[in-house]
Write an enzyme that holds these catalytic residues in place. Structure first.
Site, mmCIF file in Angstrom:
data_model
loop_
_atom_site.group_PDB
_atom_site.id
_atom_site.type_symbol
_atom_site.label_atom_id
_atom_site.label_comp_id
_atom_site.label_asym_id
_atom_site.label_seq_id
_atom_site.Cartn_x
_atom_site.Cartn_y
_atom_site.Cartn_z
ATOM 1 N N ARG A 67 -37.525 -5.477 11.042
ATOM 2 C CA ARG A 67 -38.047 -6.899 10.785
ATOM 3 C C ARG A 67 -37.945 -8.001 11.687
ATOM 4 O O ARG A 67 -38.781 -8.947 11.758
ATOM 5 C CB ARG A 67 -37.333 -7.411 9.269
ATOM 6 C CG ARG A 67 -38.057 -6.705 8.195
ATOM 7 C CD ARG A 67 -37.507 -7.193 6.759
ATOM 8 N NE ARG A 67 -38.639 -6.998 5.711
ATOM 9 C CZ ARG A 67 -38.050 -6.914 4.528
ATOM 10 N NH1 ARG A 67 -36.728 -7.513 4.113
ATOM 11 N NH2 ARG A 67 -38.765 -6.742 3.542
ATOM 12 N N LYS B 253 -38.987 3.696 -10.389
ATOM 13 C CA LYS B 253 -39.441 3.234 -11.822
ATOM 14 C C LYS B 253 -41.059 2.965 -11.837
ATOM 15 O O LYS B 253 -41.615 2.166 -11.162
ATOM 16 C CB LYS B 253 -38.622 1.907 -12.080
ATOM 17 C CG LYS B 253 -37.344 2.106 -12.571
ATOM 18 C CD LYS B 253 -36.244 1.137 -12.373
ATOM 19 C CE LYS B 253 -36.477 0.110 -13.626
ATOM 20 N NZ LYS B 253 -35.957 -1.223 -13.409
ATOM 21 N N GLY C 170 -39.711 -1.039 1.031
ATOM 22 C CA GLY C 170 -38.447 -0.847 1.863
ATOM 23 C C GLY C 170 -37.879 0.584 1.972
ATOM 24 O O GLY C 170 -37.716 0.786 3.152
ATOM 25 N N GLY D 138 -42.415 -5.684 -2.163
ATOM 26 C CA GLY D 138 -42.887 -6.589 -3.030
ATOM 27 C C GLY D 138 -44.019 -7.379 -2.995
ATOM 28 O O GLY D 138 -45.011 -7.573 -3.730
HETATM 29 P P1 ADP Z 1 -39.823 1.488 -2.400
HETATM 30 O O1 ADP Z 1 -38.817 0.482 -1.893
HETATM 31 O O2 ADP Z 1 -40.444 2.214 -1.223
HETATM 32 O O3 ADP Z 1 -40.930 0.631 -2.977
HETATM 33 P P2 ADP Z 1 -38.543 2.148 -4.738
HETATM 34 O O4 ADP Z 1 -37.625 1.166 -4.478
HETATM 35 O O5 ADP Z 1 -39.525 2.156 -5.821
HETATM 36 O O6 ADP Z 1 -39.485 2.527 -3.384
HETATM 37 O O7 ADP Z 1 -37.853 3.803 -4.951
HETATM 38 C C1 ADP Z 1 -37.325 4.283 -3.936
HETATM 39 C C2 ADP Z 1 -36.036 5.219 -4.802
HETATM 40 O O8 ADP Z 1 -36.614 5.806 -5.765
HETATM 41 C C3 ADP Z 1 -35.334 5.719 -4.125
HETATM 42 O O9 ADP Z 1 -33.898 5.475 -3.809
HETATM 43 C C4 ADP Z 1 -35.119 7.262 -4.304
HETATM 44 O O10 ADP Z 1 -33.891 7.957 -4.390
HETATM 45 C C5 ADP Z 1 -35.528 7.081 -5.811
HETATM 46 N N1 ADP Z 1 -36.191 8.271 -6.451
HETATM 47 C C6 ADP Z 1 -37.213 9.039 -6.003
HETATM 48 N N2 ADP Z 1 -37.658 10.160 -6.731
HETATM 49 C C7 ADP Z 1 -36.556 10.047 -7.783
HETATM 50 C C8 ADP Z 1 -36.490 10.764 -8.685
HETATM 51 N N3 ADP Z 1 -37.131 12.103 -9.046
HETATM 52 N N4 ADP Z 1 -35.207 10.622 -9.536
HETATM 53 C C9 ADP Z 1 -34.640 9.415 -9.425
HETATM 54 N N5 ADP Z 1 -34.685 8.658 -8.626
HETATM 55 C C10 ADP Z 1 -35.873 8.934 -7.506
HETATM 56 MG MG MG Z 2 -37.066 -0.097 -3.127
#
Ligand code: ADP
Ligand code: MG
Length: 402
Positions: free
Chosen positions: A34, A204, A357, A381
């Site tokens: 960043r 989620k 992120g 976000g």
């Molecule tokens: P981003 O920051 O790229 O938007 P998120 O914050 O939504 O992504 O999600 C990232 C997290 O999702 C990671 O820490 C990863 O470990 C978790 N994750 C991915 N697949 C699974 C799974 N099958 N079960 C539990 N957690 C998961």
């Molecule tokens: Mg995240």
């Protein structure tokens, strides 16, 4: 939005709201992406003789104000040092956000010099829901400068004083990073080259259901992995064992699947998964059918057959948007799905955009170069809210006339 080239900056103190919210381990910066992404605007302002006063947040200080900062949140000290290294210029960090020391630093800046305010979230008013509280802080910040540049893309979805309220008080422009990010998001929403493939994962579904609902109106295919796949599979009545699932979202996910069918958007769910005995780096695991996870197992990654299926769906894409890791990539045993999908996306000739992120951290951790992707967004976000069709408060403030 006015560009910085059209803003009078020479000899003026320019308050630059950047997003220098980098991950820290202690006082060590673990990813300076960043800071690097903010350099084009900083360099351009310096080149035009501006007196650049940088404002950013860092982490989430819990303290009620500056006095509690030792226990409240991180100082921007390490960020100021890193910025000095990257620019080769001294960066003086004020000891406060908009107090006497900030005024001293601002007044001491010469043309083409750099200063920085302390972590703006040391001021509780920055994030206040009370308009008057934010306005009071905004007035103090605006009093330090003669112009404002908004370049903190990752914070544009926040109705915060330094993002939303200050630009109304000063002649303002959007920085290079904000313009580049918004340009890419426009390409994703307005006339994406087809086929347009969206890859979604992460933890989620509740965080991302709104964006799925919106994207299925524009995308041709949506590939679903990560923790959220299990809520989709559960909505189809599959066995998901102890995998991450949001029971209260199952009905809504069913609605999304129905909407996709009606519009003719293909939603592709995993066919296999890596089922582990528990949530840990050294858990035993085996590849099973995605809809047949044994009751005592949890799915922590997509399986190899799914990687091949997703790679096949991605081949020849005109546009790809990817948000969310395919599995728990933090554990090497469950990173293969994310690595495989990243490789398939890197091979696409069309525009490829990575948002989020953890997704950006994952590709860097897995050894991919930023240059293998068309654009890596600095704001998870903010980019998701834009793609949901929401109006970002910080963007609206920059678009308003000044
Ligand atoms: P981003 O920051 O790229 O938007 P998120 O914050 O939504 O992504 O999600 C990232 C997290 O999702 C990671 O820490 C990863 O470990 C978790 N994750 C991915 N697949 C699974 C799974 N099958 N079960 C539990 N957690 C998961
Ligand atoms: Mg995240």
């Amino acid at each position: 939005m006015r560009a910085i080239a059209d803003l009078e900056v020479g000899g003026r103190v320019v308050l630059l709201r950047a997003d220098l919210n980098v991950p820290l381990s202690g006082s060590e910066i673990t990813d300076d992406g960043r800071i690097r992404a903010s350099l084009p605007t900083i360099t351009s302002l310096i080149g035009r003789g501006a007196r650049v006063l940088i404002c950013s947040h860092l982490g989430r200080p819990k303290g009620e104000g500056y006095d509690e900062r030792a226990g409240g949140g991180p100082s921007l000290g390490p960020v100021a040092s890193r910025l000095a290294e990257l620019t080769g210029l001294p960066v003086e960090l004020a000891a406060d956000v908009a107090g006497p020391d900030a005024a001293r630093v601002a007044a001491g800046l010469g043309d083409g010099q750099l200063g920085m305010l302390e972590n703006v979230r040391f001021e509780p008013a920055e994030t206040s829901k009370d308009d008057a509280e934010r306005a009071a802080l905004a007035a103090r910040l605006a009093a330090l400068a003669g112009a404002y540049v908004g370049d903190g893309f990752g914070a544009l979805h926040r109705r915060h004083a330094s993002v939303f309220d200050v630009p109304a008080l000063l002649p303002h422009a959007a920085g290079e990073l904000v313009r580049a990010e918004v340009e890419v998001l426009r390409q994703l929403t307005e006339s994406p080259a087809r086929p347009y493939v969206v890859v979604l994962g992460g933890a989620k579904i509740s965080d991302k259901l709104a964006v799925v609902a919106n994207l299925l109106q524009v995308a041709d295919k949506i590939l679903i992995g990560g923790g959220m796949m299990f809520t989709f599979l559960a909505a189809q009545g599959a066995r998901i064992g102890r995998s991450l699932v949001e029971q209260d979202m199952i009905a809504e996910v069913g609605g999304v699947l129905e909407a996709a069918r009606e519009r003719g958007t293909e939603i592709v769910l995993p066919v296999d998964a890596v089922a582990a005995t528990g949530f840990s780096a050294d858990a035993g695991s085996q590849v099973v059918r995605a809809g047949e996870i044994p009751d005592d197992r949890m799915g922590l990654d997509i399986g190899p057959e799914t990687v091949t299926l997703f790679a096949d769906k991605l081949a020849g894409a005109g546009t790809v948007f990817w948000n969310g890791p395919m599995g728990v990539f933090e554990f090497p045993a469950f990173a293969a799905g994310t690595a495989g999908v990243a490789k398939a996306i890197a091979a696409v000739d069309g525009l490829t955009v990575v948002g989020g992120g953890d997704s950006a951290a994952a590709i860097r951790r897995l050894g991919f170069a930023d240059s293998e992707f068309g654009h890596i967004s600095t704001g998870g976000g903010a980019s998701l809210e834009y793609l949901e069709g929401k109006r970002l408060p910080g963007l609206a403030a920059l678009e308003a006339a000044s």
